[in-house]
Design an enzyme around this catalytic site. Structure first.
Site, PDB file in Angstrom:
ATOM      1  N   SER A 119      -9.110  63.527 -55.237  1.00 40.52           N
ATOM      2  CA  SER A 119     -10.285  62.645 -55.232  1.00 40.52           C
ATOM      3  C   SER A 119     -10.310  61.701 -56.428  1.00 40.52           C
ATOM      4  O   SER A 119      -9.956  62.095 -57.546  1.00 40.52           O
ATOM      5  CB  SER A 119     -11.550  63.497 -55.258  1.00 40.52           C
ATOM      6  OG  SER A 119     -12.660  62.667 -55.464  1.00 40.52           O
ATOM      7  N   THR A 122     -18.118  67.990 -51.949  1.00 40.43           N
ATOM      8  CA  THR A 122     -17.333  67.392 -50.880  1.00 40.43           C
ATOM      9  C   THR A 122     -16.891  68.457 -49.882  1.00 40.43           C
ATOM     10  O   THR A 122     -17.318  69.615 -49.968  1.00 40.43           O
ATOM     11  CB  THR A 122     -16.167  66.562 -51.486  1.00 40.43           C
ATOM     12  OG1 THR A 122     -15.519  65.863 -50.426  1.00 40.43           O
ATOM     13  CG2 THR A 122     -15.154  67.409 -52.219  1.00 40.43           C
ATOM     14  N   LYS A 159     -20.689  70.679 -47.937  1.00 38.52           N
ATOM     15  CA  LYS A 159     -21.940  69.915 -48.014  1.00 38.52           C
ATOM     16  C   LYS A 159     -23.117  70.660 -47.373  1.00 38.52           C
ATOM     17  O   LYS A 159     -24.253  70.513 -47.798  1.00 38.52           O
ATOM     18  CB  LYS A 159     -21.760  68.529 -47.369  1.00 38.52           C
ATOM     19  CG  LYS A 159     -20.811  67.623 -48.187  1.00 38.52           C
ATOM     20  CD  LYS A 159     -20.697  66.224 -47.600  1.00 38.52           C
ATOM     21  CE  LYS A 159     -19.556  65.471 -48.271  1.00 38.52           C
ATOM     22  NZ  LYS A 159     -19.411  64.103 -47.761  1.00 38.52           N
ATOM     23  N   ASN A 204     -24.567  65.959 -50.761  1.00 38.90           N
ATOM     24  CA  ASN A 204     -23.336  65.644 -51.500  1.00 38.90           C
ATOM     25  C   ASN A 204     -23.600  65.420 -52.985  1.00 38.90           C
ATOM     26  O   ASN A 204     -22.663  65.211 -53.755  1.00 38.90           O
ATOM     27  CB  ASN A 204     -22.611  64.421 -50.901  1.00 38.90           C
ATOM     28  CG  ASN A 204     -23.276  63.122 -51.313  1.00 38.90           C
ATOM     29  OD1 ASN A 204     -24.500  63.056 -51.423  1.00 38.90           O
ATOM     30  ND2 ASN A 204     -22.484  62.105 -51.561  1.00 38.90           N
ATOM     31  N   ASP A 230     -24.192  59.693 -49.218  1.00 37.01           N
ATOM     32  CA  ASP A 230     -23.235  59.103 -48.267  1.00 37.01           C
ATOM     33  C   ASP A 230     -23.961  58.123 -47.336  1.00 37.01           C
ATOM     34  O   ASP A 230     -23.441  57.044 -47.025  1.00 37.01           O
ATOM     35  CB  ASP A 230     -22.585  60.188 -47.394  1.00 37.01           C
ATOM     36  CG  ASP A 230     -21.591  61.034 -48.178  1.00 37.01           C
ATOM     37  OD1 ASP A 230     -20.936  60.501 -49.096  1.00 37.01           O
ATOM     38  OD2 ASP A 230     -21.464  62.239 -47.869  1.00 37.01           O
ATOM     39  N   GLY A 249     -16.629  59.923 -33.442  1.00 33.85           N
ATOM     40  CA  GLY A 249     -16.552  61.127 -34.266  1.00 33.85           C
ATOM     41  C   GLY A 249     -17.923  61.755 -34.372  1.00 33.85           C
ATOM     42  O   GLY A 249     -18.946  61.055 -34.249  1.00 33.85           O
ATOM     43  N   GLY A 305     -18.560  64.601 -36.776  1.00 27.24           N
ATOM     44  CA  GLY A 305     -18.546  65.552 -37.895  1.00 27.24           C
ATOM     45  C   GLY A 305     -19.610  65.217 -38.930  1.00 27.24           C
ATOM     46  O   GLY A 305     -20.597  64.524 -38.642  1.00 27.24           O
ATOM     47  N   GLY A 306     -19.404  65.702 -40.152  1.00 27.96           N
ATOM     48  CA  GLY A 306     -20.381  65.539 -41.230  1.00 27.96           C
ATOM     49  C   GLY A 306     -20.637  64.078 -41.577  1.00 27.96           C
ATOM     50  O   GLY A 306     -21.795  63.669 -41.750  1.00 27.96           O
ATOM     51  N   GLY A 324     -13.474  52.072 -45.810  1.00 28.37           N
ATOM     52  CA  GLY A 324     -14.509  52.901 -46.438  1.00 28.37           C
ATOM     53  C   GLY A 324     -14.573  52.857 -47.963  1.00 28.37           C
ATOM     54  O   GLY A 324     -15.309  53.642 -48.561  1.00 28.37           O
TER      55      GLY A 324
HETATM   56  P1  NDP Z   1     -15.232  66.525 -39.963  1.00 27.60           P
HETATM   57  O1  NDP Z   1     -14.123  67.520 -39.997  1.00 27.60           O
HETATM   58  O2  NDP Z   1     -16.638  66.988 -40.166  1.00 27.60           O
HETATM   59  O3  NDP Z   1     -15.164  65.728 -38.543  1.00 27.60           O
HETATM   60  C1  NDP Z   1     -13.991  65.151 -38.104  1.00 27.60           C
HETATM   61  C2  NDP Z   1     -14.253  64.361 -36.811  1.00 27.60           C
HETATM   62  O4  NDP Z   1     -13.044  63.656 -36.513  1.00 27.60           O
HETATM   63  C3  NDP Z   1     -14.554  65.235 -35.605  1.00 27.60           C
HETATM   64  O5  NDP Z   1     -15.469  64.541 -34.768  1.00 27.60           O
HETATM   65  C4  NDP Z   1     -13.172  65.354 -34.915  1.00 27.60           C
HETATM   66  O6  NDP Z   1     -13.248  65.563 -33.528  1.00 27.60           O
HETATM   67  C5  NDP Z   1     -12.619  63.976 -35.182  1.00 27.60           C
HETATM   68  N1  NDP Z   1     -11.165  63.879 -35.179  1.00 27.60           N
HETATM   69  C6  NDP Z   1     -10.301  64.421 -36.053  1.00 27.60           C
HETATM   70  N2  NDP Z   1      -9.028  64.065 -35.751  1.00 27.60           N
HETATM   71  C7  NDP Z   1      -9.116  63.262 -34.656  1.00 27.60           C
HETATM   72  C8  NDP Z   1      -8.160  62.577 -33.862  1.00 27.60           C
HETATM   73  N3  NDP Z   1      -6.845  62.639 -34.132  1.00 27.60           N
HETATM   74  N4  NDP Z   1      -8.593  61.830 -32.824  1.00 27.60           N
HETATM   75  C9  NDP Z   1      -9.907  61.740 -32.537  1.00 27.60           C
HETATM   76  N5  NDP Z   1     -10.870  62.383 -33.253  1.00 27.60           N
HETATM   77  C10 NDP Z   1     -10.477  63.133 -34.292  1.00 27.60           C
HETATM   78  O7  NDP Z   1     -14.815  65.426 -41.039  1.00 27.60           O
HETATM   79  P2  NDP Z   1     -15.760  64.547 -41.986  1.00 27.60           P
HETATM   80  O8  NDP Z   1     -16.829  63.917 -41.184  1.00 27.60           O
HETATM   81  O9  NDP Z   1     -16.142  65.345 -43.177  1.00 27.60           O
HETATM   82  O10 NDP Z   1     -14.715  63.434 -42.500  1.00 27.60           O
HETATM   83  C11 NDP Z   1     -14.196  62.478 -41.626  1.00 27.60           C
HETATM   84  C12 NDP Z   1     -13.506  61.352 -42.391  1.00 27.60           C
HETATM   85  O11 NDP Z   1     -14.423  60.702 -43.245  1.00 27.60           O
HETATM   86  C13 NDP Z   1     -12.350  61.818 -43.301  1.00 27.60           C
HETATM   87  O12 NDP Z   1     -11.268  60.937 -43.044  1.00 27.60           O
HETATM   88  C14 NDP Z   1     -12.891  61.595 -44.706  1.00 27.60           C
HETATM   89  O13 NDP Z   1     -11.865  61.291 -45.610  1.00 27.60           O
HETATM   90  C15 NDP Z   1     -13.802  60.403 -44.487  1.00 27.60           C
HETATM   91  N6  NDP Z   1     -14.879  60.232 -45.481  1.00 27.60           N
HETATM   92  C16 NDP Z   1     -15.022  59.028 -46.132  1.00 27.60           C
HETATM   93  C17 NDP Z   1     -16.043  58.841 -47.033  1.00 27.60           C
HETATM   94  C18 NDP Z   1     -16.180  57.538 -47.755  1.00 27.60           C
HETATM   95  O14 NDP Z   1     -16.979  57.473 -48.681  1.00 27.60           O
HETATM   96  N7  NDP Z   1     -15.480  56.507 -47.394  1.00 27.60           N
HETATM   97  C19 NDP Z   1     -17.047  59.894 -47.328  1.00 27.60           C
HETATM   98  C20 NDP Z   1     -16.823  61.108 -46.572  1.00 27.60           C
HETATM   99  C21 NDP Z   1     -15.781  61.259 -45.697  1.00 27.60           C
HETATM  100  P3  NDP Z   1     -13.392  67.067 -32.904  1.00 27.60           P
HETATM  101  O15 NDP Z   1     -14.844  67.422 -33.008  1.00 27.60           O
HETATM  102  O16 NDP Z   1     -12.934  66.884 -31.504  1.00 27.60           O
HETATM  103  O17 NDP Z   1     -12.498  67.965 -33.711  1.00 27.60           O
END
Ligand code: NDP
Length: 260
Positions: free
Chosen positions: A14, A59, A63, A84, A99, A120, A122-123, A227
């Site tokens: 990081s 991170t 979180k 966060n 965030d 997506g 996720g978080g 990002g």
């Molecule tokens: P999570 O693990 O919580 O969620 C990941 C998501 O991505 C899920 O919806 C997952 O789908 C999907 N996913 C993963 N791989 C693939 C793929 N190959 N094709 C399609 N969908 C995919 O992750 P986070 O939300 O914590 O983080 C996501 C991204 O955000 C990371 O790359 C992180 O580096 C970035 N980030 C950037 C920040 C910034 O400030 N710029 C801040 C925080 C995070 P499924 O549910 O099907 O598994």
């Protein structure tokens, strides 16, 4: 001396410590920002107190543990249920989510957004979802699988790839990690390209490379951003909280930007 840390797993790569230390040094403060590799999220509060931290950023993947660990949770973090940024004040741990507002600051040049598609679930998707909703924007969520989408079901229209037909959204945001360590698109090209061609803006949360998603945005000839500014602004807003709102965002951002 004030002590701050990034808590997560992993924390090695990081740039947050560099961002914060550049600002702490630039402002001439007697303070240090370090990193702490945590193994067990349920120990977060214990470790925070043991390390005698004044504040921390949290991170992946802790979180939600941070949300549970705080004595009081402020603002949008109550909606995202993820924290966060933790600030210690009068012996209490206060939790924030920077965030979400960091994302909004990073898209301030994108004007007149009325509708958005988040790819997506996720978080990060959650933080961006609530940030956009608070602005009165109509948001829909698309994910490759169902499980994580269930968290959004009561709040928005949700789709898995098989249910989705491209339509017009002003903004499309990729919050997946597709493209982070591979050359994958976040959704099939035959669904993505027509959607991008109808959109005004696109945003990828990944910040250190031109992802396949961003290459597709370029091909679709729409305005897009990576990002990096989101990362910068979540840090600026966190440091503002650590330093009790005594410094202007512009001043903090001037120093923190130098980490990129
Ligand atoms: P999570 O693990 O919580 O969620 C990941 C998501 O991505 C899920 O919806 C997952 O789908 C999907 N996913 C993963 N791989 C693939 C793929 N190959 N094709 C399609 N969908 C995919 O992750 P986070 O939300 O914590 O983080 C996501 C991204 O955000 C990371 O790359 C992180 O580096 C970035 N980030 C950037 C920040 C910034 O400030 N710029 C801040 C925080 C995070 P499924 O549910 O099907 O598994």
């Amino acid at each position: 001396m004030k002590l701050f840390a990034l808590i997560g797993n992993p924390v090695k790569h990081s740039i947050s410590p560099k961002m914060h230390n550049l600002a702490l040094k630039g402002l001439g403060l007697d303070a240090l920002y370090t990193r702490y590799l945590l193994e067990d999220g349920s120990k977060l509060k214990e470790k925070f107190l043991h390390l005698k931290l004044d504040g921390a950023n949290v991170t992946v993947p802790f979180k939600e543990d941070a949300f549970l660990a705080c004595d009081e949770v402020k603002g949008i973090a109550n909606k995202t249920r993820s924290v966060n940024t933790i600030v210690k004040k009068d012996g209490m741990l206060l939790g924030f989510n920077t965030d979400a507002p960091g994302f909004l600051l990073s898209i301030k040049d994108f004007t007149e957004i009325k509708s958005a598609l988040i790819i997506g679930a996720g978080g990060t998707a959650k933080a961006i979802f609530f940030a956009l909703k608070e602005q009165g924007i109509e948001v829909e969520v698309l994910n490759r699988s169902q499980k994580r989408l269930d968290d959004f079901k009561a709040l928005a229209k949700t789709y898995i790839w098989e249910d989705f037909s491209p339509k017009k959204y002003d903004l499309i945001v990729n919050t997946t990690s597709a493209g982070l360590q591979d050359e994958a698109l976040p959704m099939p090209s035959e669904l993505l390209m027509p959607s991008l061609k109808k959109a005004k803006y696109a945003f990828d949360v990944i910040y250190h490379k031109q992802t396949p998603f961003l290459k597709a945005c370029q091909k679709a000839n729409i305005a897009y951003k990576n990002g990096a500014d989101m990362l910068l602004y979540q840090g600026v807003l966190a440091l503002e909280l650590f330093l009790d709102n005594k410094y202007k965002k512009e001043e903090l951002s001037f120093y923190m930007k130098q980490a990129f």
